[in-house]
Scaffold this active site. Sequence first.
Site, PDB file in Angstrom:
ATOM      1  N   ARG A  16       7.767  20.680   5.143  1.00  0.00           N
ATOM      2  CA  ARG A  16       8.195  20.244   6.480  1.00  0.00           C
ATOM      3  C   ARG A  16       9.458  21.003   6.902  1.00  0.00           C
ATOM      4  NH1 ARG A  16       8.647  13.952   7.469  1.00  0.00           N
ATOM      5  NH2 ARG A  16      10.473  13.992   6.135  1.00  0.00           N
ATOM      6  N   LYS A  71       3.837   8.393   6.737  1.00  0.00           N
ATOM      7  CA  LYS A  71       3.925   7.224   7.625  1.00  0.00           C
ATOM      8  C   LYS A  71       4.118   7.649   9.079  1.00  0.00           C
ATOM      9  CE  LYS A  71       7.597   5.599   5.573  1.00  0.00           C
ATOM     10  NZ  LYS A  71       7.891   6.515   4.457  1.00  0.00           N
ATOM     11  N   ARG A  91      12.591  -1.925   4.881  1.00  0.00           N
ATOM     12  CA  ARG A  91      12.782  -1.121   3.676  1.00  0.00           C
ATOM     13  C   ARG A  91      13.420  -1.922   2.562  1.00  0.00           C
ATOM     14  NH1 ARG A  91      12.860   4.122   6.243  1.00  0.00           N
ATOM     15  NH2 ARG A  91      12.932   5.800   4.719  1.00  0.00           N
ATOM     16  N   ARG A 141      15.572  18.459   9.013  1.00  0.00           N
ATOM     17  CA  ARG A 141      16.318  17.227   8.795  1.00  0.00           C
ATOM     18  C   ARG A 141      17.345  17.421   7.693  1.00  0.00           C
ATOM     19  NH1 ARG A 141      12.083  12.344   8.260  1.00  0.00           N
ATOM     20  NH2 ARG A 141      13.677  11.747   6.751  1.00  0.00           N
ATOM     21  N   ARG A 164      16.437   9.349  -1.980  1.00  0.00           N
ATOM     22  CA  ARG A 164      15.498   8.599  -1.130  1.00  0.00           C
ATOM     23  C   ARG A 164      14.414   7.941  -1.974  1.00  0.00           C
ATOM     24  NH1 ARG A 164      14.112  13.430   2.732  1.00  0.00           N
ATOM     25  NH2 ARG A 164      12.546  12.086   3.694  1.00  0.00           N
TER      26      ARG A 164
HETATM   27  P1  ADP Z   1      11.557   8.975   5.185  1.00  0.00           P
HETATM   28  O1  ADP Z   1      10.754   7.747   5.077  1.00  0.00           O
HETATM   29  O2  ADP Z   1      10.723  10.204   5.359  1.00  0.00           O
HETATM   30  O3  ADP Z   1      12.559   9.114   4.072  1.00  0.00           O
HETATM   31  P2  ADP Z   1      12.835   8.067   7.705  1.00  0.00           P
HETATM   32  O4  ADP Z   1      12.838   8.957   8.882  1.00  0.00           O
HETATM   33  O5  ADP Z   1      12.003   6.833   7.759  1.00  0.00           O
HETATM   34  O6  ADP Z   1      12.481   8.976   6.464  1.00  0.00           O
HETATM   35  O7  ADP Z   1      14.349   7.601   7.367  1.00  0.00           O
HETATM   36  C1  ADP Z   1      15.383   8.533   7.194  1.00  0.00           C
HETATM   37  C2  ADP Z   1      16.658   7.824   6.726  1.00  0.00           C
HETATM   38  O8  ADP Z   1      17.085   6.864   7.709  1.00  0.00           O
HETATM   39  C3  ADP Z   1      16.543   7.000   5.439  1.00  0.00           C
HETATM   40  O9  ADP Z   1      16.675   7.792   4.270  1.00  0.00           O
HETATM   41  C4  ADP Z   1      17.702   6.010   5.620  1.00  0.00           C
HETATM   42  O10 ADP Z   1      18.943   6.596   5.360  1.00  0.00           O
HETATM   43  C5  ADP Z   1      17.640   5.695   7.105  1.00  0.00           C
HETATM   44  N1  ADP Z   1      16.766   4.539   7.395  1.00  0.00           N
HETATM   45  C6  ADP Z   1      15.631   4.559   8.153  1.00  0.00           C
HETATM   46  N2  ADP Z   1      15.083   3.342   8.225  1.00  0.00           N
HETATM   47  C7  ADP Z   1      15.880   2.513   7.499  1.00  0.00           C
HETATM   48  C8  ADP Z   1      15.841   1.136   7.163  1.00  0.00           C
HETATM   49  N3  ADP Z   1      14.850   0.347   7.604  1.00  0.00           N
HETATM   50  N4  ADP Z   1      16.831   0.629   6.375  1.00  0.00           N
HETATM   51  C9  ADP Z   1      17.826   1.399   5.930  1.00  0.00           C
HETATM   52  N5  ADP Z   1      17.919   2.718   6.190  1.00  0.00           N
HETATM   53  C10 ADP Z   1      16.970   3.272   6.973  1.00  0.00           C
END
Ligand code: ADP
Length: 193
Positions: free
Chosen positions: A127, A13, A88, A139, A150
């Site tokens: 990554r 994404k 999400r 990360r 996740r």
């Molecule tokens: P990925 O989709 O690769 O797991 P992101 O960078 O989108 O990683 O998100 C990393 C973390 O940030 C998530 O695992 C969560 O803890 C938090 N997070 C990001 N966006 C949201 C959201 N919309 N709602 C709740 N937690 C979020």
Amino acid sequence: MKLILLGPPGAGKGTQAETLAKRRGLVQLSTGEMLRAAVKAGTEIGRKAEAIMKSGGLVPDDVVIGIISDRIAEPDCANGFILDGFPRTLKQAAALDQLLDSKGTILDAVIELKVDDDALLARIENRARETIAAGGTPRADDNAEALKTRLMAYYKETSPLIGYYFAQGKLQTIDGMAPIAEVGRQIDALLAA
Ligand code: ADP
């Protein structure tokens, strides 16, 4: 144009949102990036989110809804944006609908990137390796254990959004297993149609 990119962690994404935003002159809105910046800056939100993110769980809805509603109100978003990592949960999706409705606007499309679960761990480990090789710090959640959490959060909380947006007639699905440039071409093709 207002778009959402939807898919499990590691689906691509962020990669696609970044290049698509450049091609179309849109703003990329990544809640993950915004939260990581808050952690780094040591803000109150960052302090609340840090441990949750590290374990792979979801940050509370009201926190991310607050971040996004503030960000969308900024002038650079008037032209359109790509949401990457938000919404999400169904609660976040409903809040977004309400937010856009209050501005008299709607979502144009929701693009789902479909990727085999087996590929996700390999991508995330890769990554982390590449970041280390480039001299950076990977990360905190790019490891096998956090990925499990996740993925569970994705299936439990986020995957219902596929049905939510299908019912709205907004869902478009793309093969996220294709090479990066090919995924980008497929996204362009469906947006042109
Ligand atoms: P990925 O989709 O690769 O797991 P992101 O960078 O989108 O990683 O998100 C990393 C973390 O940030 C998530 O695992 C969560 O803890 C938090 N997070 C990001 N966006 C949201 C959201 N919309 N709602 C709740 N937690 C979020």
